[in-house]
Enzyme design. Sequence first.
Site, PDB file in Angstrom:
ATOM      1  N   ASP A   7      34.600  33.302  -3.586  1.00 33.39           N
ATOM      2  CA  ASP A   7      35.144  32.880  -4.889  1.00 33.39           C
ATOM      3  C   ASP A   7      34.604  33.680  -6.051  1.00 33.39           C
ATOM      4  OD1 ASP A   7      34.942  29.840  -3.320  1.00 33.39           O
ATOM      5  OD2 ASP A   7      36.830  30.605  -4.121  1.00 33.39           O
ATOM      6  N   HIS A  13      26.408  29.628   0.098  1.00 34.96           N
ATOM      7  CA  HIS A  13      27.380  29.200   1.117  1.00 34.96           C
ATOM      8  C   HIS A  13      26.634  28.405   2.177  1.00 34.96           C
ATOM      9  CE1 HIS A  13      30.602  29.399   4.087  1.00 34.96           C
ATOM     10  NE2 HIS A  13      31.389  29.744   3.096  1.00 34.96           N
TER      11      HIS A  13
HETATM   12  C1  SDX Z   1      33.943  27.921  -0.275  1.00 33.89           C
HETATM   13  O1  SDX Z   1      32.436  26.131   4.066  1.00 33.89           O
HETATM   14  C2  SDX Z   1      33.277  27.142   3.851  1.00 33.89           C
HETATM   15  O2  SDX Z   1      33.588  27.922   4.713  1.00 33.89           O
HETATM   16  C3  SDX Z   1      33.887  27.168   2.440  1.00 33.89           C
HETATM   17  C4  SDX Z   1      34.653  28.431   2.072  1.00 33.89           C
HETATM   18  C5  SDX Z   1      35.960  28.527   2.851  1.00 33.89           C
HETATM   19  O3  SDX Z   1      36.504  29.639   2.952  1.00 33.89           O
HETATM   20  O4  SDX Z   1      36.497  27.441   3.223  1.00 33.89           O
HETATM   21  O5  SDX Z   1      33.873  29.596   2.337  1.00 33.89           O
HETATM   22  C6  SDX Z   1      35.049  28.418   0.604  1.00 33.89           C
HETATM   23  O6  SDX Z   1      33.863  26.748  -0.512  1.00 33.89           O
HETATM   24  C7  SDX Z   1      32.903  28.906  -0.756  1.00 33.89           C
HETATM   25  C8  SDX Z   1      31.779  28.212  -1.590  1.00 33.89           C
HETATM   26  C9  SDX Z   1      32.299  28.021  -3.014  1.00 33.89           C
HETATM   27  N1  SDX Z   1      31.385  27.205  -3.800  1.00 33.89           N
HETATM   28  C10 SDX Z   1      30.650  27.726  -4.778  1.00 33.89           C
HETATM   29  O7  SDX Z   1      30.588  28.919  -5.067  1.00 33.89           O
HETATM   30  C11 SDX Z   1      29.870  26.680  -5.604  1.00 33.89           C
HETATM   31  C12 SDX Z   1      28.417  27.147  -5.774  1.00 33.89           C
HETATM   32  N2  SDX Z   1      27.758  27.094  -4.484  1.00 33.89           N
HETATM   33  C13 SDX Z   1      26.951  25.904  -4.191  1.00 33.89           C
HETATM   34  O8  SDX Z   1      27.479  24.718  -4.691  1.00 33.89           O
HETATM   35  C14 SDX Z   1      26.473  25.890  -2.739  1.00 33.89           C
HETATM   36  O9  SDX Z   1      26.017  27.150  -2.448  1.00 33.89           O
HETATM   37  C15 SDX Z   1      27.411  25.436  -1.646  1.00 33.89           C
HETATM   38  C16 SDX Z   1      28.050  24.134  -1.949  1.00 33.89           C
HETATM   39  C17 SDX Z   1      28.467  26.455  -1.409  1.00 33.89           C
HETATM   40  C18 SDX Z   1      26.571  25.295  -0.370  1.00 33.89           C
HETATM   41  O10 SDX Z   1      25.720  24.187  -0.601  1.00 33.89           O
HETATM   42  P1  SDX Z   1      24.469  23.959   0.340  1.00 33.89           P
HETATM   43  O11 SDX Z   1      24.805  24.214   1.766  1.00 33.89           O
HETATM   44  O12 SDX Z   1      23.879  22.625  -0.012  1.00 33.89           O
HETATM   45  O13 SDX Z   1      23.491  25.110  -0.172  1.00 33.89           O
HETATM   46  P2  SDX Z   1      22.152  25.510   0.496  1.00 33.89           P
HETATM   47  O14 SDX Z   1      21.686  24.476   1.476  1.00 33.89           O
HETATM   48  O15 SDX Z   1      22.312  26.915   0.986  1.00 33.89           O
HETATM   49  O16 SDX Z   1      21.150  25.498  -0.760  1.00 33.89           O
HETATM   50  C19 SDX Z   1      19.845  26.024  -0.560  1.00 33.89           C
HETATM   51  C20 SDX Z   1      19.182  26.018  -1.932  1.00 33.89           C
HETATM   52  C21 SDX Z   1      19.173  24.659  -2.618  1.00 33.89           C
HETATM   53  O17 SDX Z   1      18.050  24.669  -3.481  1.00 33.89           O
HETATM   54  P3  SDX Z   1      16.634  24.037  -2.955  1.00 33.89           P
HETATM   55  O18 SDX Z   1      16.938  22.568  -2.656  1.00 33.89           O
HETATM   56  O19 SDX Z   1      16.250  24.815  -1.731  1.00 33.89           O
HETATM   57  O20 SDX Z   1      15.679  24.225  -4.116  1.00 33.89           O
HETATM   58  O21 SDX Z   1      19.912  26.886  -2.814  1.00 33.89           O
HETATM   59  C22 SDX Z   1      20.373  26.142  -3.923  1.00 33.89           C
HETATM   60  C23 SDX Z   1      20.402  24.696  -3.492  1.00 33.89           C
HETATM   61  O22 SDX Z   1      20.283  23.848  -4.624  1.00 33.89           O
HETATM   62  N3  SDX Z   1      21.704  26.641  -4.235  1.00 33.89           N
HETATM   63  C24 SDX Z   1      22.080  27.123  -5.416  1.00 33.89           C
HETATM   64  C25 SDX Z   1      23.403  27.533  -5.255  1.00 33.89           C
HETATM   65  N4  SDX Z   1      23.797  27.283  -4.013  1.00 33.89           N
HETATM   66  C26 SDX Z   1      22.745  26.732  -3.376  1.00 33.89           C
HETATM   67  N5  SDX Z   1      21.390  27.245  -6.582  1.00 33.89           N
HETATM   68  C27 SDX Z   1      22.081  27.790  -7.618  1.00 33.89           C
HETATM   69  N6  SDX Z   1      23.369  28.216  -7.534  1.00 33.89           N
HETATM   70  C28 SDX Z   1      24.058  28.109  -6.386  1.00 33.89           C
HETATM   71  N7  SDX Z   1      25.321  28.511  -6.317  1.00 33.89           N
END
Ligand code: SDX
Length: 433
Positions: free
Chosen positions: A367, A309
């Site tokens: 989710d 998140h």
């Molecule tokens: C919702 O914003 C909100 O409030 C949204 C929401 C709402 O109620 O409106 O809460 C609803 O959208 C919840 C999120 C649903 N999405 C998912 O579950 C999809 C999977 N999650 C990822 O796509 C991701 O975690 C995001 C999009 C949610 C957040 O993206 P960020 O902010 O770019 O993630 P981050 O900066 O925390 O990532 C840090 C690291 C990165 O790797 P490095 O570059 O450090 O090596 O963690 C990795 C990311 O690539 N990473 C993941 C991951 N999420 C982040 N790796 C594997 N699986 C994941 N799910």
Amino acid sequence: MSKTGSITVTIEGSNSSTTLPLLGGTLGPQVADIRKLYSSLGIFTYDPGYGETASCESKITYIDGDAGVLMYRGYPIEQLAEKSDFIEVCYLLMNGDLPNKAELEKFRKDVTYHTMVHEQIRRFFDGFRRDAHPMAIMCGVVGALAAFYHDNLDINDPRQREVAAFRLIAKVPTIAAMAYKYALGQPFVYPQNKLSYAANFLYMLNTVPAEPYEVSPVLERAMDRILVLHADHEQNASTSTVRLAGSTGANPFACIAAGIAALWGPAHGGANEAVLKMLAEIGTPDKIPAFIEKVKDKNSDVKLMGFGHRVYKNFDPRAKIMKETCHEVLAELGIKDEPLLDMAMEMERIALTDDYFISRKLYPNVDFYSGIILKAMGIPTSMFTVIFAVARTVGWVSQWKEMIEDPSQRIGRPRQIYTGAGARDYKPMAERG
Ligand code: SDX
């Protein structure tokens, strides 16, 4: 919001410096007010995705991502999920406090008497293929509501803003149920004013002319809980989309359609659908470790859907409640073993012991479990994000109203850092390579 201090910004190697106010709110980080930065130092700030930028002042929802705290108008989500219901939460988000009995009854009536849609709305559906994704239908048909209300809607009139909000909160579930029925080839079902918001939605989703349909109190309570948990979430991508569209003075129905479009993405509201697809593709718990290895391989571009998140770097409090609700609903439905739930719990267990996830503070989000409940309730995967949109409509309209009523708000217009070609003269075809 009040001034709590100031920060000084100095450009090293020059004597350019400016002092900017620090502003504090009720809870959470202070903000540096950078509105004078460009005029003082001729520079912009750079924050792709706005992860460190406060786009507005809001009194609606507060999140502490590190502590895993979520509050609607100061009330913790755990208490609202347990003690309140969706229509009362709608009142709370829109009006700022819990209603008394009379206020709640009037609000319930105001929403209930807007649940029907104009009969001509039915004709929009004929243009869609039966296998159209229901979110595509939602974008189109909710946006089309603007065609019915645009001419007589003055968004600067508080009463008209309130009626637009009632219409959206009331009609979005009706349109969502119509999208579901259209996909099934079954007739549309009219709303029933005597039912609660959640019960009416389930009634419109499940009733067929051939036999009566009684809404199960278990499913009604589960749906109501899901709606409460998804109602608002501060300045997430779809809410920010609604605010940006609304800042131009656009029709609120068009703004909510823009929010629906943004929510559809798998990184946002589309994740609940993606979680079920991910679990189904993995197949069995013994294949989870191999999948986790793929997630950890940066070249695979595979994400663990339902995890991570932008704000929560701890458990999403909604995920905890959703997980409990999952067990309750499955037990009350007499579903002894749900392989998907077993898979999800094993996935959570493995991920939360793996340094890749621990070091990146990746936890289950709202989710991760919601899809399993919806599937147990007999709702198809393609409708999961639609249900998220039904719930979030009240958050979107509350944030839209707050934005319109905020005297400091003006048309949203971010800037950029330009790294394209410098000025150059047009080259005739004969001189090109
Ligand atoms: C919702 O914003 C909100 O409030 C949204 C929401 C709402 O109620 O409106 O809460 C609803 O959208 C919840 C999120 C649903 N999405 C998912 O579950 C999809 C999977 N999650 C990822 O796509 C991701 O975690 C995001 C999009 C949610 C957040 O993206 P960020 O902010 O770019 O993630 P981050 O900066 O925390 O990532 C840090 C690291 C990165 O790797 P490095 O570059 O450090 O090596 O963690 C990795 C990311 O690539 N990473 C993941 C991951 N999420 C982040 N790796 C594997 N699986 C994941 N799910």
